[in-house]
Design a protein around this motif. Structure first.
Motif, PDB file in Angstrom:
ATOM      1  N   LEU A   1       7.105  -4.092  -8.314  1.00 51.76           N
ATOM      2  CA  LEU A   1       6.323  -3.643  -7.156  1.00 51.76           C
ATOM      3  C   LEU A   1       6.859  -4.272  -5.876  1.00 51.76           C
ATOM      4  O   LEU A   1       7.041  -3.584  -4.863  1.00 51.76           O
TER       5      LEU A   1
ATOM      6  N   LEU B   1       2.610   1.691  -3.381  1.00 50.16           N
ATOM      7  CA  LEU B   1       1.696   2.148  -4.440  1.00 50.16           C
ATOM      8  C   LEU B   1       1.343   3.619  -4.287  1.00 50.16           C
ATOM      9  O   LEU B   1       0.977   4.270  -5.267  1.00 50.16           O
ATOM     10  N   ALA B   2       1.428   4.142  -3.062  1.00 47.38           N
ATOM     11  CA  ALA B   2       1.161   5.560  -2.779  1.00 47.38           C
ATOM     12  C   ALA B   2      -0.153   6.039  -3.407  1.00 47.38           C
ATOM     13  O   ALA B   2      -0.200   7.058  -4.085  1.00 47.38           O
ATOM     14  N   GLY B   3      -1.213   5.279  -3.193  1.00 47.15           N
ATOM     15  CA  GLY B   3      -2.524   5.681  -3.692  1.00 47.15           C
ATOM     16  C   GLY B   3      -2.854   5.192  -5.091  1.00 47.15           C
ATOM     17  O   GLY B   3      -3.998   5.265  -5.515  1.00 47.15           O
ATOM     18  N   ALA B   4      -1.863   4.700  -5.803  1.00 43.85           N
ATOM     19  CA  ALA B   4      -2.115   4.177  -7.150  1.00 43.85           C
ATOM     20  C   ALA B   4      -2.742   2.794  -7.048  1.00 43.85           C
ATOM     21  O   ALA B   4      -2.694   2.147  -6.011  1.00 43.85           O
ATOM     22  N   GLU B   5      -3.329   2.362  -8.135  1.00 43.82           N
ATOM     23  CA  GLU B   5      -3.936   1.036  -8.166  1.00 43.82           C
ATOM     24  C   GLU B   5      -2.850  -0.016  -8.376  1.00 43.82           C
ATOM     25  O   GLU B   5      -1.888   0.197  -9.104  1.00 43.82           O
TER      26      GLU B   5
ATOM     27  N   PRO C   1      -0.928  -3.238  -9.781  1.00 40.39           N
ATOM     28  CA  PRO C   1      -0.938  -3.865 -11.104  1.00 40.39           C
ATOM     29  C   PRO C   1      -1.723  -5.174 -11.054  1.00 40.39           C
ATOM     30  O   PRO C   1      -1.826  -5.805 -10.008  1.00 40.39           O
TER      31      PRO C   1
ATOM     32  N   LYS D   1       0.831  -1.204   0.000  1.00 38.54           N
ATOM     33  CA  LYS D   1       0.000   0.000   0.000  1.00 38.54           C
ATOM     34  C   LYS D   1       0.866   1.255   0.000  1.00 38.54           C
ATOM     35  O   LYS D   1       0.616   2.196  -0.762  1.00 38.54           O
TER      36      LYS D   1
END
Length: 138
Positions: A93, A75-79, A81, A72
């Motif tokens: 990732l 990803l820093a708020g990104a969805e 993969p 989490k």
């Protein structure tokens, strides 16, 4: 609401995650996180709670809750993969989230399974987990 990973089940041969509901005569009653349907899992089902799962790192093992939080943060708020996507994106990732994972024992197939669980929890539960001391108080 916080998610108690000791009540979230992975069942071999069943897609997705389940929430433990109650014991039954020959096993347990579980509810799918995705569609809320209930099923009886018998004693022959291979059931594992997510709280019991860890990944191998160079320093030992890392609990799955810690892995989810590291993903989490990475990803820093990104969805996330897609688990079915490119192998290099999945590895990248995990190199960012858990840079010390043991490449000899934590395979891409494991990474894909963790990403599936992460997405399932993010969509149908919460990535805010109860702590072990909170569970003992209950």
């Amino acid at each position: 609401m916080k998610t108690d990973l000791s009540k979230i089940l992975s069942v071999s041969g069943h897609h997705g995650l389940y929430r433990y509901v109650a014991p039954s005569r020959g096993g347990v009653i579980a509810e799918s996180l995705a569609d809320k349907s209930r099923t009886n899992l018998d004693s022959r089902s291979r059931i594992t709670t997510l709280a019991d799962i860890a990944i191998f790192t160079s320093e030992g093992e890392m609990k799955l809750a810690e892995v989810f939080l590291a993903v989490k943060k990475a990803l820093a708020g990104a969805e996330a993969p897609s688990s079915k996507g490119d192998e290099s994106a999945v590895k990248a990732l995990f190199r960012k989230a858990v840079p010390n994972y043991d490449e000899d024992r934590f395979y891409v197939s494991h990474m894909r399974k963790v990403l599936d669980w992460y997405a399932d929890l993010a969509k149908n539960a919460s990535l805010d987990f109860t702590k072990e001391d909170e569970e003992e108080k209950k």
